[in-house]
Design a protein around this motif. Structure first.
Motif, short mmCIF file in Angstrom:
data_model
loop_
_atom_site.label_atom_id
_atom_site.label_comp_id
_atom_site.label_asym_id
_atom_site.label_seq_id
_atom_site.Cartn_x
_atom_site.Cartn_y
_atom_site.Cartn_z
N ARG A 33 -9.07 2.53 -2.90
CA ARG A 33 -7.88 1.95 -3.55
C ARG A 33 -7.36 0.75 -2.76
NH1 ARG A 33 -4.11 6.70 -6.17
NH2 ARG A 33 -5.80 7.89 -7.15
N MET A 34 -7.38 0.86 -1.45
CA MET A 34 -6.95 -0.25 -0.61
C MET A 34 -7.84 -1.47 -0.83
SD MET A 34 -6.49 -0.20 3.55
CE MET A 34 -8.19 0.32 3.83
N LEU A 47 0.80 -1.22 0.00
CA LEU A 47 0.00 0.00 0.00
C LEU A 47 0.83 1.28 0.00
CD1 LEU A 47 -2.74 -1.08 2.58
CD2 LEU A 47 -2.98 -0.93 0.09
N TYR A 48 2.11 1.16 0.36
CA TYR A 48 2.94 2.36 0.44
C TYR A 48 3.05 3.02 -0.94
CZ TYR A 48 6.79 5.49 1.57
OH TYR A 48 7.58 6.60 1.76
N PRO A 59 3.10 4.52 7.04
CA PRO A 59 4.52 4.38 7.37
C PRO A 59 5.25 3.51 6.35
CG PRO A 59 3.13 3.94 9.28
CD PRO A 59 2.23 4.00 8.10
N LYS A 60 6.43 3.95 5.96
CA LYS A 60 7.26 3.13 5.07
C LYS A 60 7.86 1.99 5.87
CE LYS A 60 11.07 5.03 3.59
NZ LYS A 60 11.97 5.89 2.80
N PRO A 61 7.57 0.73 5.51
CA PRO A 61 8.11 -0.40 6.27
C PRO A 61 9.53 -0.74 5.82
CG PRO A 61 6.73 -1.22 4.49
CD PRO A 61 6.70 0.30 4.40
N CYS A 102 -3.13 10.46 7.34
CA CYS A 102 -2.21 9.34 7.40
C CYS A 102 -2.97 8.17 8.03
CB CYS A 102 -0.99 9.66 8.26
SG CYS A 102 -0.13 11.19 7.85
N VAL A 103 -2.62 6.97 7.64
CA VAL A 103 -3.24 5.78 8.20
C VAL A 103 -2.15 4.88 8.76
CG1 VAL A 103 -4.61 3.71 7.70
CG2 VAL A 103 -5.24 5.88 6.66
#
Length: 258
Positions: A179-180, A112-113, A122-124, A205-206
Motif C-alpha cells: 500500500r505504501m 500514510l497514517y 506514529p501520528k504526526p 508498527c513502522v
C-alpha cells in the motif's frame, strides 16, 4: 550555547526569550483534532526550557535524530533532529547514506497514517524550531507507540508480546509495504530497529521515515547517485522478510525451550 541535561538526554541549545517561543513550520490536521495533544503543546511550548524540562529519557537514537518522551504525557514523544554539522559528519564518515528534511518526513507520515488498520505508524502533529538558534533546535512532535522494536526483542532486551503471531505479522507488514508503494513512497530503512511490535495486539508498527523517498515514473526508488557511483538500499520487501525470518526463528527457539 547551553547544554541542557534531562536524565540521559543531552540537547545543546540556547534558550530563546519567552516571548519568542517556537516557530511552527508545519502542523497536521491531527493536532487540531487531538484536543489533549493540542493542550499539551500549548502548555509546554512557552520556552525551550519549559519543553526540555519535561523530557525524561531517550526512546531511541539514530544517525539523523533522537526520540525522547515526556514525563507528563505518555502518549506523545519528540523527535529531535541533529544539527546540520552532525548530519554532515555522519554523511562524510559513511555512517549516514542520506536523509530527508523533517518536514518531508512528516508529510509522508501524514499521507500514510491510517492507510492500513493492521499496521500502526506514529501520528504526526507538528514540526517546529527555536527562533533563537537558527533552526538548530528542530523537532517533530508525534504520537508515541506502545510497542517494542524487533531488534530489542531479538536481543533479549524486550519480551516478545504474547499476542504475537509470526504469520499474521509478516502478512500485515507486506500488505502495508504494498500500500505504501502504491502511493509512491518507499521506506528504505526497514531494519529491526524501525519495525516494532505492539505490546497489546502483537501487530506491526513502522517508524522512522527519515530515509524515505517518493519515486516517480521508472525511477529506481532504492538508488542514490553519489558522483559517478550509485548506492542501492535493500528493498523494503527484503528487509521485512529478513526481520520476520529472525522472529520466526526466535519463536521456534522459545517453543523448543518450553
Amino acid at each position: 550555547m547551553v547544554e541542557w541535561h534531562t536524565s540521559n538526554v543531552l540537547v545543546r541549545v540556547r534558550f530563546p526569550a519567552p516571548a519568542q517561543m517556537f516557530n511552527i513550520e508545519q502542523q497536521t490536521e491531527y493536532l487540531e483534532a487531538d484536543q489533549e495533544a493540542k493542550a499539551f503543546w500549548d502548555r509546554q511550548s512557552k520556552t525551550v526550557e519549559t519543553l526540555l524540562s519535561d523530557l525524561t529519557r531517550r526512546l531511541g537514537e539514530g544517525y539523523t535524530a533522537e526520540v525522547c518522551f515526556f514525563k507528563s504525557n505518555k502518549k506523545l514523544c519528540l523527535k529531535i533532529l541533529k544539527t546540520p554539522e552532525e548530519l554532515q559528519k555522519n554523511i562524510d564518515d559513511g555512517t549516514l547514506k542520506t536523509y530527508i528534511p523533517i518536514n518531508e518526513e512528516m508529510q509522508f507520515l501524514s499521507e500514510l497514517y491510517g492507510i492500513d488498520s493492521n499496521v500502526m505508524i506514529p501520528k504526526p502533529l507538528l514540526v517546529a524550531n527555536s527562533l533563537e538558534v537558527d533552526e538548530r533546535f528542530r523537532f517533530m512532535l508525534m504520537e508515541r507507540l506502545n510497542a517494542v522494536t524487533v531488534r530489542d526483542v531479538l536481543s533479549g532486551k524486550e519480551k516478545l508480546p504474547e499476542s504475537f503471531n509470526a504469520d499474521l505479522f509478516y502478512r500485515y507488514l507486506m500488505d502495508f509495504v504494498e500500500r505504501m508503494h502504491d502511493q509512491g513512497i518507499y521506506h528504505r530503512d526497514l531494519h529491526g530497529g524501525n519495525i516494532m511490535i505492539d505490546i497489546e495486539t502483537g501487530k506491526p508498527c513502522v517508524i522512522d521515515f527519515g530515509a524515505s523517498h517518493r519515486a516517480f515514473g521508472e525511477e529506481d526508488p532504492y538508488a542514490i547517485q553519489e558522483g559517478a557511483k550509485t548506492f542501492k538500499f535493500t528493498s523494503d520487501e527484503s528487509m521485512v522478510r529478513k526481520a520476520c525470518k529472525d522472529l520466526r526463528e526466535l519463536v521456534a527457539s522459545l517453543t523448543r525451550n518450553k
